[in-house]
Design an enzyme around this catalytic site. Structure first.
Site, PDB file in Angstrom:
ATOM      1  N   ASP A  11     -19.886  29.269   1.511  1.00 25.90           N
ATOM      2  CA  ASP A  11     -19.050  29.738   1.335  1.00 25.90           C
ATOM      3  C   ASP A  11     -19.560  31.408   1.003  1.00 25.90           C
ATOM      4  O   ASP A  11     -19.970  31.631   0.388  1.00 25.90           O
ATOM      5  CB  ASP A  11     -18.922  29.571  -0.644  1.00 25.90           C
ATOM      6  CG  ASP A  11     -17.166  30.100  -0.662  1.00 25.90           C
ATOM      7  OD1 ASP A  11     -16.955  31.051  -1.168  1.00 25.90           O
ATOM      8  OD2 ASP A  11     -16.468  29.096  -1.815  1.00 25.90           O
ATOM      9  N   ASP A  39     -21.311  32.961  -1.795  1.00 28.43           N
ATOM     10  CA  ASP A  39     -20.216  34.074  -1.686  1.00 28.43           C
ATOM     11  C   ASP A  39     -20.053  34.826  -3.159  1.00 28.43           C
ATOM     12  O   ASP A  39     -20.089  35.722  -3.363  1.00 28.43           O
ATOM     13  CB  ASP A  39     -19.321  32.659  -2.301  1.00 28.43           C
ATOM     14  CG  ASP A  39     -17.274  33.745  -3.294  1.00 28.43           C
ATOM     15  OD1 ASP A  39     -17.407  34.787  -2.414  1.00 28.43           O
ATOM     16  OD2 ASP A  39     -17.003  33.433  -3.654  1.00 28.43           O
ATOM     17  N   SER A  41     -10.597  31.035  -1.340  1.00 28.61           N
ATOM     18  CA  SER A  41     -11.796  29.490  -0.694  1.00 28.61           C
ATOM     19  C   SER A  41     -10.594  28.640  -1.010  1.00 28.61           C
ATOM     20  O   SER A  41     -11.058  27.401  -0.384  1.00 28.61           O
ATOM     21  CB  SER A  41     -12.766  29.589  -2.394  1.00 28.61           C
ATOM     22  OG  SER A  41     -13.669  30.389  -1.580  1.00 28.61           O
ATOM     23  N   ASP A  43     -15.640  29.297   4.515  1.00 28.26           N
ATOM     24  CA  ASP A  43     -14.783  29.072   4.791  1.00 28.26           C
ATOM     25  C   ASP A  43     -13.865  30.992   4.534  1.00 28.26           C
ATOM     26  O   ASP A  43     -13.135  30.828   4.744  1.00 28.26           O
ATOM     27  CB  ASP A  43     -14.593  28.746   3.070  1.00 28.26           C
ATOM     28  CG  ASP A  43     -15.243  29.703   1.738  1.00 28.26           C
ATOM     29  OD1 ASP A  43     -16.120  30.729   2.181  1.00 28.26           O
ATOM     30  OD2 ASP A  43     -15.466  29.584   1.071  1.00 28.26           O
ATOM     31  N   HIS A  44     -15.399  32.127   4.416  1.00 27.08           N
ATOM     32  CA  HIS A  44     -14.667  33.512   5.064  1.00 27.08           C
ATOM     33  C   HIS A  44     -15.940  33.755   4.762  1.00 27.08           C
ATOM     34  O   HIS A  44     -17.539  33.591   4.708  1.00 27.08           O
ATOM     35  CB  HIS A  44     -14.127  33.681   4.272  1.00 27.08           C
ATOM     36  CG  HIS A  44     -13.479  33.407   2.797  1.00 27.08           C
ATOM     37  ND1 HIS A  44     -15.048  34.103   2.179  1.00 27.08           N
ATOM     38  CD2 HIS A  44     -13.544  32.597   1.787  1.00 27.08           C
ATOM     39  CE1 HIS A  44     -15.138  33.851   0.843  1.00 27.08           C
ATOM     40  NE2 HIS A  44     -14.778  32.040   0.543  1.00 27.08           N
ATOM     41  N   HIS A  63     -13.596  39.787  -0.286  1.00 35.56           N
ATOM     42  CA  HIS A  63     -13.706  38.294   1.127  1.00 35.56           C
ATOM     43  C   HIS A  63     -13.203  39.402   2.444  1.00 35.56           C
ATOM     44  O   HIS A  63     -12.438  40.374   2.319  1.00 35.56           O
ATOM     45  CB  HIS A  63     -12.708  37.480   0.937  1.00 35.56           C
ATOM     46  CG  HIS A  63     -13.515  36.652   0.029  1.00 35.56           C
ATOM     47  ND1 HIS A  63     -12.145  35.386  -0.044  1.00 35.56           N
ATOM     48  CD2 HIS A  63     -13.759  36.433  -1.313  1.00 35.56           C
ATOM     49  CE1 HIS A  63     -12.877  34.871  -1.008  1.00 35.56           C
ATOM     50  NE2 HIS A  63     -13.593  35.814  -1.821  1.00 35.56           N
ATOM     51  N   HIS A 119     -20.085  39.145  -4.117  1.00 41.06           N
ATOM     52  CA  HIS A 119     -19.421  39.821  -4.944  1.00 41.06           C
ATOM     53  C   HIS A 119     -20.110  40.573  -4.993  1.00 41.06           C
ATOM     54  O   HIS A 119     -19.190  41.656  -5.904  1.00 41.06           O
ATOM     55  CB  HIS A 119     -18.965  38.328  -5.646  1.00 41.06           C
ATOM     56  CG  HIS A 119     -16.622  38.076  -5.085  1.00 41.06           C
ATOM     57  ND1 HIS A 119     -15.868  38.294  -4.216  1.00 41.06           N
ATOM     58  CD2 HIS A 119     -17.206  36.003  -5.202  1.00 41.06           C
ATOM     59  CE1 HIS A 119     -15.292  37.871  -4.015  1.00 41.06           C
ATOM     60  NE2 HIS A 119     -16.030  36.701  -4.565  1.00 41.06           N
ATOM     61  N   GLU A 155     -21.055  21.808  -0.348  1.00 42.61           N
ATOM     62  CA  GLU A 155     -20.997  23.380  -0.650  1.00 42.61           C
ATOM     63  C   GLU A 155     -22.234  24.120  -0.929  1.00 42.61           C
ATOM     64  O   GLU A 155     -22.890  23.278  -1.665  1.00 42.61           O
ATOM     65  CB  GLU A 155     -19.842  23.899  -1.521  1.00 42.61           C
ATOM     66  CG  GLU A 155     -19.097  24.891  -1.264  1.00 42.61           C
ATOM     67  CD  GLU A 155     -18.691  25.731  -2.117  1.00 42.61           C
ATOM     68  OE1 GLU A 155     -17.740  26.674  -2.200  1.00 42.61           O
ATOM     69  OE2 GLU A 155     -18.287  25.283  -3.495  1.00 42.61           O
ATOM     70  N   THR A 191     -13.478  24.924  -4.027  1.00 46.42           N
ATOM     71  CA  THR A 191     -14.087  24.207  -2.045  1.00 46.42           C
ATOM     72  C   THR A 191     -14.032  22.892  -2.366  1.00 46.42           C
ATOM     73  O   THR A 191     -13.069  21.951  -1.392  1.00 46.42           O
ATOM     74  CB  THR A 191     -15.463  24.666  -2.017  1.00 46.42           C
ATOM     75  OG1 THR A 191     -15.323  25.975  -1.299  1.00 46.42           O
ATOM     76  CG2 THR A 191     -15.874  24.251   0.113  1.00 46.42           C
TER      77      THR A 191
HETATM   78 ZN   LIG Z   1     -14.543  34.966  -3.319  1.00 48.48          ZN
END
Ligand SMILES: [Zn+2]
Length: 453
Positions: free
Chosen positions: A35, A280, A79, A320-321, A388, A284, A275, A139
């Site tokens: 993620d 992620d 996500s 996912d990104h 993101h 952040h 995952e 996810t």
């Molecule tokens: Zn995120």
């Protein structure tokens, strides 16, 4: 004229062709999703682990592709929409889990979608979902739940009972217990308005485990063993901060090892989604050290799968990104980008020549737990949490059907190709009708827009 010898030859050729075809079918699939793991997070994880010459396990997979991550209503996905695309092969709106976007849906409604776990089970395969976040987070939930908004985590926990999963592991005990329940580890009470979902699942035959010791004590070869792992009240800890020992959290690689052993008991094979969910979260917060630590532990899980999964297993690694707009700036010498040195600065006098940079986020606090000289990684646009981004993310693949993952493709294309590698396809007419619906002009229907996590 065809002689008996010709027929014999045809038979041999037919058998060879059939064998070669069977050899290209993946009996098992493990889909790894990092993620927030964009290309810079992969490079950073590699440098953090061993410097410029290091090669991660994911980088050793022979086939590489790129995934275009936009959602049905945003050039940048959250996500939930990305999980839906990767699980169902249909792009949807940010926030949706397992349901179509009425603005693009062929009938203008929000329909429930078939996911890859359903497709695998239709072939008689066993299925598992694991993460380092709450198991009810976007996810993992994309692979077993259907809700119009990702934050309905109590409802997502309710859907585990009908999920038909063999394994579900991660954090998030709080959504499986009511306020009556007290967690001795975190000292907090459950978050459900009502119901003790963990107990209900246990009464339905699930074995609930809470720490590394309880997981290690399970017999993975036991028939009908279904496991719900709830290893933290909330998300599991970042790998660099993980509690160890039998009372601590299991590393992701041990969870994967257990899953491979348990799911391999099924002669028809398995589908497993894993995952690395907190790359992620660290991004952040602009915390490169924790992000890279989680990339490396995620990669250890991939290495373990490559070593322990049967030969007819397709391993696919993607994201996912990207999160944060991470960049790795020039021109430090090679030895300055290995391990913790990567998190510092270089040059004679200036402290702002940091190697790590961020497009957005809180900045400034990014390396507050770095044991070397703290460097201020000021983000290009400061915000409470980094955003993101819309850059493409990598796809790595190895195993039967690997060539299907080559090239540049929409994220919603990936599960169709995985299904093909398993020798099957999505059968639900809703998935079929809506697979490319995002390419149509939008309908005049308002959909909820959710700023993403
Ligand atoms: Zn995120």
């Amino acid at each position: 004229m065809l002689t008996q010898r010709h027929y014999a030859l045809f038979f041999v050729l037919f058998c060879c062709a059939a064998f070669a075809w069977a050899g290209d079918t993946a009996r098992n699939v493990i889909l790894f999703i990092g993620d927030g793991m964009g290309p810079a997070q992969v490079t950073g994880g590699r440098l953090f682990k061993g410097g410029v010459t290091e090669k991660l396990a994911m980088e050793q997979l022979p086939v590489v592709g790129l995934s275009r991550t936009y959602s049905s209503n945003g050039f940048v996905t959250d996500s939930a929409a990305a999980a839906t695309a990767l699980a169902t092969g249909v792009k949807t709106y940010n926030g949706s889990l397992g349901m179509t976007d009425p603005q693009y849906d062929t009938e203008g409604k929000s329909h429930r979608l078939q996911n890859l776990c359903d497709v695998a089970r239709a072939q008689g395969k066993a299925t598992g979902v694991m993460t380092t976040t709450r198991v009810t987070h976007a996810t993992p939930a994309g692979f077993y739940a259907r809700v119009p908004q990702r934050d309905m985590e109590e409802k997502i926990a309710d859907q585990v009972a009908k999920s038909n999963l063999t394994l579900l592991m991660g954090g998030g005990a709080k959504f499986f217990h009511s306020g009556q329940w007290h967690d001795p580890v975190s000292g907090q009470n459950g978050k459900r308005k009502s119901g003790e979902t963990a107990d209900e699942l246990a009464s339905q035959g699930w074995t609930v485990v809470r720490n590394a010791g309880e997981l290690a004590a399970l017999d993975a070869t036991k028939a009908d063993l279904r496991v719900l792992g709830l290893f933290n009240y909330d998300h599991m800890l970042y790998d660099l901060q993980r509690t160890t020992g039998t009372a601590g959290e299991p590393p992701l690689e041990d969870m994967v090892s257990f899953a491979v052993k348990r799911l391999s008991q099924n002669p028809k094979g398995f589908f497993l989604m894993v995952e690395g969910g907190r790359i992620d979260h660290a991004c952040h917060e602009n915390n490169a050290r924790l992000a890279f630590g989680d990339v490396v532990s995620f990669d250890r899980a991939i290495a373990r799968a490559r070593k322990e999964a049967p030969a007819d297993t397709l391993i696919v690694v993607t994201a996912d990104h990207e999160t944060g707009g991470l960049n790795l700036n020039g021109y430090a010498p090679r030895e300055k980008v290995k391990g913790n040195a990567l998190l510092g600065s270089f040059g004679a006098s200036t402290a702002n020549r940091a190697i790590i940079g961020w497009g957005s986020g809180p900045g400034g606090n990014s390396s507050n737990d770095v044991p070397t000289t703290p460097t201020q990684h000021v983000a290009a646009y400061p915000s409470e949490a980094a955003a993101h981004t819309g850059v493409d993310v990598e796809i790595f693949a190895g195993g039967p059907g690997q060539a299907l993952l080559q090239g540049v493709m929409d994220n919603s294309e990936i599960p169709w190709r995985i299904a093909r590698a398993m020798g099957t396809a999505f059968s639900d007419p809703i998935n079929k009708a809506n697979h490319t619906a995002h390419l149509n002009p939008p309908r005049n229907v308002r959909t909820a827009e959710v700023a993403g996590d």
